[in-house]
Scaffold this motif. Structure first.
Motif, PDB file in Angstrom:
ATOM      1  N   ILE A 183       6.554   7.598 -72.005  1.00 10.29           N
ATOM      2  CA  ILE A 183       7.720   7.840 -71.152  1.00 10.29           C
ATOM      3  C   ILE A 183       7.562   9.204 -70.484  1.00 10.29           C
ATOM      4  O   ILE A 183       7.228  10.195 -71.121  1.00 10.29           O
ATOM      5  N   GLY A 184       7.814   9.219 -69.185  1.00 12.06           N
ATOM      6  CA  GLY A 184       7.659  10.441 -68.401  1.00 12.06           C
ATOM      7  C   GLY A 184       6.439  10.396 -67.511  1.00 12.06           C
ATOM      8  O   GLY A 184       6.371  11.095 -66.515  1.00 12.06           O
ATOM      9  N   MET A 185       5.477   9.550 -67.866  1.00 14.36           N
ATOM     10  CA  MET A 185       4.317   9.417 -66.994  1.00 14.36           C
ATOM     11  C   MET A 185       4.651   8.451 -65.866  1.00 14.36           C
ATOM     12  O   MET A 185       5.646   7.735 -65.921  1.00 14.36           O
ATOM     13  N   ASP A 186       3.841   8.468 -64.849  1.00 15.00           N
ATOM     14  CA  ASP A 186       4.004   7.556 -63.725  1.00 15.00           C
ATOM     15  C   ASP A 186       4.069   6.123 -64.237  1.00 15.00           C
ATOM     16  O   ASP A 186       3.283   5.725 -65.100  1.00 15.00           O
ATOM     17  N   GLY A 187       5.030   5.345 -63.731  1.00 18.40           N
ATOM     18  CA  GLY A 187       5.226   3.967 -64.189  1.00 18.40           C
ATOM     19  C   GLY A 187       3.986   3.109 -64.061  1.00 18.40           C
ATOM     20  O   GLY A 187       3.670   2.322 -64.951  1.00 18.40           O
ATOM     21  N   SER A 188       3.252   3.257 -62.962  1.00 19.16           N
ATOM     22  CA  SER A 188       2.044   2.444 -62.796  1.00 19.16           C
ATOM     23  C   SER A 188       0.973   2.857 -63.792  1.00 19.16           C
ATOM     24  O   SER A 188       0.225   2.006 -64.297  1.00 19.16           O
ATOM     25  N   ALA A 189       0.900   4.132 -64.127  1.00 19.32           N
ATOM     26  CA  ALA A 189      -0.061   4.592 -65.139  1.00 19.32           C
ATOM     27  C   ALA A 189       0.340   4.079 -66.516  1.00 19.32           C
ATOM     28  O   ALA A 189      -0.513   3.663 -67.308  1.00 19.32           O
ATOM     29  N   LEU A 190       1.646   4.095 -66.811  1.00 24.69           N
ATOM     30  CA  LEU A 190       2.147   3.563 -68.081  1.00 24.69           C
ATOM     31  C   LEU A 190       1.779   2.091 -68.207  1.00 24.69           C
ATOM     32  O   LEU A 190       1.239   1.667 -69.230  1.00 24.69           O
ATOM     33  N   VAL A 191       2.053   1.322 -67.162  1.00 29.72           N
ATOM     34  CA  VAL A 191       1.765  -0.109 -67.193  1.00 29.72           C
ATOM     35  C   VAL A 191       0.273  -0.366 -67.350  1.00 29.72           C
ATOM     36  O   VAL A 191      -0.142  -1.189 -68.165  1.00 29.72           O
ATOM     37  N   ASP A 192      -0.531   0.344 -66.595  1.00 30.48           N
ATOM     38  CA  ASP A 192      -1.980   0.150 -66.671  1.00 30.48           C
ATOM     39  C   ASP A 192      -2.495   0.458 -68.067  1.00 30.48           C
ATOM     40  O   ASP A 192      -3.278  -0.297 -68.643  1.00 30.48           O
ATOM     41  N   SER A 193      -2.029   1.558 -68.612  1.00 31.59           N
ATOM     42  CA  SER A 193      -2.483   1.983 -69.939  1.00 31.59           C
ATOM     43  C   SER A 193      -2.058   1.008 -71.035  1.00 31.59           C
ATOM     44  O   SER A 193      -2.867   0.608 -71.873  1.00 31.59           O
ATOM     45  N   LEU A 194      -0.793   0.616 -71.031  1.00 27.86           N
ATOM     46  CA  LEU A 194      -0.271  -0.204 -72.119  1.00 27.86           C
ATOM     47  C   LEU A 194      -0.556  -1.695 -71.957  1.00 27.86           C
ATOM     48  O   LEU A 194      -0.421  -2.460 -72.916  1.00 27.86           O
ATOM     49  N   SER A 195      -0.951  -2.101 -70.763  1.00 24.14           N
ATOM     50  CA  SER A 195      -1.290  -3.511 -70.551  1.00 24.14           C
ATOM     51  C   SER A 195      -2.790  -3.741 -70.634  1.00 24.14           C
ATOM     52  O   SER A 195      -3.272  -4.844 -70.353  1.00 24.14           O
ATOM     53  N   VAL A 208       0.308  -9.117 -62.904  1.00 20.58           N
ATOM     54  CA  VAL A 208       0.990  -8.889 -64.185  1.00 20.58           C
ATOM     55  C   VAL A 208       1.601  -7.497 -64.205  1.00 20.58           C
ATOM     56  O   VAL A 208       2.745  -7.318 -64.650  1.00 20.58           O
ATOM     57  N   GLN A 209       0.877  -6.513 -63.705  1.00 26.24           N
ATOM     58  CA  GLN A 209       1.403  -5.151 -63.678  1.00 26.24           C
ATOM     59  C   GLN A 209       2.657  -5.065 -62.811  1.00 26.24           C
ATOM     60  O   GLN A 209       3.629  -4.411 -63.181  1.00 26.24           O
ATOM     61  N   GLN A 210       2.658  -5.752 -61.680  1.00 24.95           N
ATOM     62  CA  GLN A 210       3.841  -5.756 -60.820  1.00 24.95           C
ATOM     63  C   GLN A 210       5.010  -6.449 -61.515  1.00 24.95           C
ATOM     64  O   GLN A 210       6.151  -5.993 -61.442  1.00 24.95           O
ATOM     65  N   LYS A 211       4.719  -7.539 -62.220  1.00 24.32           N
ATOM     66  CA  LYS A 211       5.774  -8.252 -62.948  1.00 24.32           C
ATOM     67  C   LYS A 211       6.363  -7.350 -64.033  1.00 24.32           C
ATOM     68  O   LYS A 211       7.583  -7.308 -64.216  1.00 24.32           O
ATOM     69  N   LEU A 212       5.508  -6.611 -64.748  1.00 23.17           N
ATOM     70  CA  LEU A 212       5.983  -5.675 -65.772  1.00 23.17           C
ATOM     71  C   LEU A 212       6.919  -4.630 -65.159  1.00 23.17           C
ATOM     72  O   LEU A 212       7.994  -4.350 -65.692  1.00 23.17           O
ATOM     73  N   SER A 213       6.504  -4.082 -64.044  1.00 21.37           N
ATOM     74  CA  SER A 213       7.307  -3.056 -63.380  1.00 21.37           C
ATOM     75  C   SER A 213       8.641  -3.625 -62.910  1.00 21.37           C
ATOM     76  O   SER A 213       9.702  -3.002 -63.099  1.00 21.37           O
ATOM     77  N   ASP A 214       8.604  -4.817 -62.322  1.00 19.87           N
ATOM     78  CA  ASP A 214       9.838  -5.450 -61.855  1.00 19.87           C
ATOM     79  C   ASP A 214      10.776  -5.772 -63.011  1.00 19.87           C
ATOM     80  O   ASP A 214      11.991  -5.568 -62.916  1.00 19.87           O
ATOM     81  N   LEU A 215      10.208  -6.290 -64.106  1.00 16.80           N
ATOM     82  CA  LEU A 215      11.038  -6.601 -65.270  1.00 16.80           C
ATOM     83  C   LEU A 215      11.654  -5.339 -65.864  1.00 16.80           C
ATOM     84  O   LEU A 215      12.831  -5.324 -66.237  1.00 16.80           O
ATOM     85  N   HIS A 216      10.864  -4.255 -65.940  1.00 19.13           N
ATOM     86  CA  HIS A 216      11.401  -2.995 -66.444  1.00 19.13           C
ATOM     87  C   HIS A 216      12.596  -2.570 -65.598  1.00 19.13           C
ATOM     88  O   HIS A 216      13.657  -2.202 -66.125  1.00 19.13           O
ATOM     89  N   SER A 217      12.441  -2.598 -64.288  1.00 15.94           N
ATOM     90  CA  SER A 217      13.545  -2.201 -63.400  1.00 15.94           C
ATOM     91  C   SER A 217      14.778  -3.060 -63.637  1.00 15.94           C
ATOM     92  O   SER A 217      15.905  -2.549 -63.690  1.00 15.94           O
TER      93      SER A 217
END
Length: 177
Positions: free
Chosen positions: A59-71, A78-87
């Motif tokens: 938490i606190g890092m760029d959302g796309s970096a968070l998604v890339d790292s944790l996925s 899939v990364q876009q879906k994760l970001s959309d679902l988070h929002s």
């Protein structure tokens, strides 16, 4: 040995600063665990197992970096879906947002000392609008940044550079909280 009071420490830290830059998420507003919950649900919905502590650590890092790292580098769809679902899930949780103790008062105290209060966040505009409403301190804020101002969030320095520019000060005339 005497320890200076928090007010005295603030005065010492900002006595030569023309601006105080504040992050909002997790600094002024109690939002970190809501972000963790929203990310947990998003990852669950995409059948990607991850631990809450790993999300919290990111938490606190760029959302796309968070998604890339944790996925583990999942595909862009899939990364876009994760970001959309988070929002989506975060938006559902926003009624639970609260100002952290002293959050409003520190902004008022900084402004009362004649310093600029700058909200230096990389939150997206729609999240920023909610955070500002919860914070209810626009009357003392002189400048604001958002995700629309930069290509990458912290720890990339872009958001701080823009905040300094909007405040019309150099880094040696500001502090970042």
């Amino acid at each position: 040995m005497n320890t200076p009071s928090a007010g005295y420490a603030l005065q010492m830290a900002t006595s030569s600063a023309a601006a105080v830059l504040f992050d909002i998420d997790g600094t002024l507003i109690d939002s970190n665990y809501l972000h963790v919950q929203a990310w947990m649900r998003a990852f669950h919905d995409c059948d990607i197992a991850t631990d809450a502590w790993r999300i919290h650590h990111a938490i606190g890092m760029d959302g796309s970096a968070l998604v890339d790292s944790l996925s583990n580098g999942a595909g862009s769809d899939v990364q876009q879906k994760l970001s959309d679902l988070h929002s989506h899930y975060y938006a559902e949780l926003t009624p639970l947002l609260r100002v952290l103790p002293g959050g409003r008062q520190i902004l008022k105290d900084v402004a009362a000392r004649g310093l600029q209060v700058v909200l230096a966040t990389s939150a997206p505009e729609e999240e920023l609008a909610v955070l500002r409403r919860v914070l209810d301190s626009d009357d003392v804020v002189s400048a604001i940044t958002s995700a629309e101002d930069v290509d990458a969030a912290k720890p990339h320095p872009g958001i701080i550079e823009i905040a300094l520019d909007r405040a019309g000060v150099t880094a040696d005339r500001a502090v970042f909280v």
